[in-house]
Design an enzyme around this catalytic site. Structure first.
Site, short mmCIF file in Angstrom:
data_model
loop_
_atom_site.label_atom_id
_atom_site.label_comp_id
_atom_site.label_asym_id
_atom_site.label_seq_id
_atom_site.Cartn_x
_atom_site.Cartn_y
_atom_site.Cartn_z
N ARG A 1 0.86 -1.19 0.00
CA ARG A 1 0.00 0.00 0.00
C ARG A 1 0.89 1.24 0.00
NH1 ARG A 1 -2.33 -3.44 4.05
NH2 ARG A 1 -4.47 -4.11 3.53
N HIS B 1 -1.73 2.91 -6.20
CA HIS B 1 -2.74 1.86 -6.02
C HIS B 1 -2.86 1.00 -7.28
CE1 HIS B 1 -6.09 -0.18 -4.20
NE2 HIS B 1 -6.87 0.10 -5.23
N ARG C 1 -0.17 -1.58 -7.12
CA ARG C 1 -0.53 -2.64 -6.15
C ARG C 1 -1.59 -3.55 -6.77
NH1 ARG C 1 -1.39 -4.22 -0.63
NH2 ARG C 1 -3.59 -4.34 -0.02
N HIS D 1 -4.53 -8.61 3.48
CA HIS D 1 -5.97 -8.53 3.69
C HIS D 1 -6.39 -9.45 4.83
CE1 HIS D 1 -6.79 -7.14 -0.72
NE2 HIS D 1 -6.47 -6.14 0.07
#
Length: 308
Positions: free
Chosen positions: A158, A251, A254, A277
């Site tokens: 991130r 982003h 990623r 996650h």
């Protein structure tokens, strides 16, 4: 909810409360003309539909009718955001009627709009990634930028994780980086190949830019920890400089990492761990399988799909 073919004259039992509400919005709420027009358009359309189905009094509009108004919008192809706006205007109107004692309760309060679909960012294809990362300029800031992009794509970090990494968190020999993710959860992320090579290249020249005692791995030209905005700006600039068709964001790198890893490995659990996650459902939303791969698996595996 599409307008009906012929204009409908509303009965006084529907029109007069609306007129009082519009005056309230203008005189007491002081809303902009744009907002007032939106409210009026949404409420007028719903009122016309109610007349069309035989409802001529706002007191008769219970939660069942409110749900039907929302369902009608869905059947007419309205976006979830538009249905949400329509229900919001109805809730505001009913709040007004409750305040004036014309309704005993706001029956629109218990009806939720359909959930908005979460848009997925478009990922870069492998050729676009290679085009972006062909940065061969040898000044320290260019080396830093390539190292950041290689690490974003090579480890799927991130933006906040990239910015927060300190020099002591990087183990080049073992190919590991310690990062602090969402909820202050620590994890070790593997990285290899060109990501290791370019982080190493940056560490060799970092002392030319970094202020004395600065712990951050990536620093700005002023010597302190680089900011989120600076990373975003530099990556967008490199996308333009390298003539990549897609707009480059951290982003998107990623997301490209996740997509390419999932398409190559087909291992959703592993990608979940790499991305940090907590729930696998987040990974399922965040990434997308190549449909052709799914179709091939189905054709080979399903007994009724095999060609005889």
């Amino acid at each position: 909810m599409t307008p009906l073919a012929l204009p409908i004259t509303l009965p006084k039992t529907l029109q007069q409360p609306l007129d009082r509400f519009y005056e309230y919005l203008r005189a007491e709420r002081g809303l902009s003309l744009h907002t007032q027009r939106n409210y009026k358009q949404q409420l007028q359309t719903m009122a016309e539909y109610l007349v069309h189905v035989g409802v001529t009094d706002w007191q008769a509009v219970d939660a069942r009718w409110v749900r039907q108004l929302a369902s009608k919008g869905m059947r007419d192809g309205m976006k979830a955001s538009s249905i949400a706006t329509r229900l919001s205007s109805l809730r505001s109107f009913f709040d007004f009627l409750v305040l004036r004692g014309e309704l005993s309760a706001n029956t629109a309060r218990g009806v939720s709009a359909p959930r908005k679909k979460r848009p997925l960012p478009k990922n870069l294809d492998v050729d676009e990634v290679n085009q972006l990362l062909e940065v061969n300029e040898d000044d320290p800031l260019s080396i830093r930028d390539r190292a950041m992009m290689e690490l974003m794509y090579g480890a799927g970090l991130r933006l906040a994780e990239l910015v927060d990494v300190n020099v002591r968190d990087v183990q080049l020999r073992s190919g590991e980086i310690r990062v602090i993710g969402k909820g202050d959860k620590e994890r070790k992320v593997p990285f290899a190949g060109l990501a290791v090579e370019w982080v190493g290249n940056w560490l060799k020249v970092r002392k030319e830019v970094a202020a004395a005692g600065e712990p951050a791995l990536f620093v700005s030209k002023l010597g302190g920890r680089i900011s989120h905005r600076s990373v975003q700006k530099r990556m967008a600039q490199w996308g333009q400089k390298q003539a990549v068709a897609s707009h480059i964001t951290p982003h998107k790198l990623r997301h490209s990492f996740a997509t390419h890893m999932l398409e190559s490995s087909n291992n959703l659990r592993a990608v979940q761990e790499l991305l940090g996650h907590e729930n696998i459902s987040t990974t399922q939303i965040y990434t997308h399988l190549d449909f052709q791969h799914l179709a091939d698996v189905y054709d080979k595996a399903h007994p009724r799909a095999r060609k005889k």
